[in-house]
Design an enzyme around this catalytic site. Sequence first.
Site, mmCIF file in Angstrom:
data_model
loop_
_atom_site.group_PDB
_atom_site.id
_atom_site.type_symbol
_atom_site.label_atom_id
_atom_site.label_comp_id
_atom_site.label_asym_id
_atom_site.label_seq_id
_atom_site.Cartn_x
_atom_site.Cartn_y
_atom_site.Cartn_z
ATOM 1 N N GLY A 10 -1.486 -10.963 0.480
ATOM 2 C CA GLY A 10 -0.442 -10.134 -0.121
ATOM 3 C C GLY A 10 0.502 -9.596 0.942
ATOM 4 C CG PHE A 11 4.136 -6.314 1.323
ATOM 5 C CD1 PHE A 11 4.885 -6.601 2.465
ATOM 6 C CD2 PHE A 11 4.073 -4.996 0.882
ATOM 7 C CE1 PHE A 11 5.538 -5.594 3.153
ATOM 8 C CE2 PHE A 11 4.735 -3.990 1.561
ATOM 9 C CZ PHE A 11 5.462 -4.281 2.703
ATOM 10 C CG ASP A 31 -5.109 -13.115 -1.763
ATOM 11 O OD1 ASP A 31 -4.728 -13.490 -2.886
ATOM 12 O OD2 ASP A 31 -4.572 -12.193 -1.130
ATOM 13 C CG LEU A 76 -5.128 -3.908 1.859
ATOM 14 C CD1 LEU A 76 -6.304 -3.664 2.797
ATOM 15 C CD2 LEU A 76 -3.949 -4.397 2.668
ATOM 16 C CB ALA A 117 -5.314 -0.363 -0.261
ATOM 17 C CE1 TYR A 149 -2.671 -0.239 -8.398
ATOM 18 C CE2 TYR A 149 -1.146 1.538 -7.835
ATOM 19 C CZ TYR A 149 -1.901 0.434 -7.464
ATOM 20 O OH TYR A 149 -1.871 0.023 -6.156
ATOM 21 C CE LYS A 153 -5.516 0.427 -5.982
ATOM 22 N NZ LYS A 153 -6.119 -0.302 -4.862
#
Length: 343
Positions: A10-11, A31, A76, A117, A149, A153
């Site tokens: 990912g980013f 991933d 992540l 994360a 979300y 989290k």
Amino acid sequence: MRVLVTGGAGFIGSHLCEFLVRQHHDVTVLDELSTGSVANLASCLDAGTVRLVEGSILDRDLVSECVRGKDAVFHLAAAVGVHTIVDSPLQSLRVNLYGTENVVEAAVTHGVPFGIASTSEVYGKNDADGLCEDADRVLGSPLLSRWSYAAAKGLDELVAHTRAAETGTPCVSYRLFNIVGPRQTGRYGMVLPRFVAQALRHEPITVYGDGTQRRCFGSVYDVVPAMVELLGTSAAHGRAVNLGGREETTILGLAEMVKDCTGSTSDIRTVPYDVAYGSGFEDMRRRMPDLTLAHELIGYTARYGLDDIVRSVVGAARRADQTRSKAGAQRVGEAFGHGELVA
Ligand code: UDP
């Protein structure tokens, strides 16, 4: 160190992998390549410095196998982006809850220190002038998918820290505040890459709501080294730590900055929230981190201001566009049997 990065394609994950490789760590990525891509890891994969395992964090056995024998795990992998969460609320919840639980269980079972994360979304609509880590959470209705979300989290942090404390496993959670930089895609909703892509195409820059909502954008180049350093800092273990930038802007201000930086002829157009996200969407008016804890723990300061960040994202987007158009021209050349650039 042997390190596992879930979501490493990912980013943020791919920048983290590059940083770890530069520090001579042995890096494995897990991933499923849903929102991440092999292209993000191209330099590491070409050089053979990162091993990619393609699979889901929902696969408990695979997760355990990937974690076993590692010295650190950075978790992540997640369903990310407001569009992803609003469009697929249930699958996003599953990944973010059960997937994280699998990673946490594997880490504590194998005794591997881990960082996870988390997000500034956990603070919800609390618009305090500098949110510190023990600030109250102000979430909307559980029936609005936008809040799922933040709900997931928040529970992830609780599961991670509770299991880490029970087992004596070092753990840090990172509350990331609107982290941006090269390679972030706008496909799943993130505002800066969307504005940059619109500006470079001279299309309208779409500001949702009235544009007076405020955010504080942080550079991926500031945050990634801090994530690694925090996991190696015993005083950080058991803590949730804010990470992000230092300069606040309105979203309208961001649109103007992007327009200036690109020299674009785009109009800046406001779009009602219900048109952008569907009815009943709630946005945060303001989200501003207090970064004192990160500073106390590791001397964290955000080195990059908003101007630097916007310039680096615009520069990277321009380079990516050039690479794509060269590759397109090459394909046309090959189709016509030239095997060389036609442009
Ligand atoms: N936003 C916008 N135009 C877009 C995408 C997002 O105006 O094309 C707004 C969004 O409504 C929010 C802010 O930009 O107020 C930041 O959005 P993003 O999804 O990047 O992060 P968030 O802070 O919502 O997690």
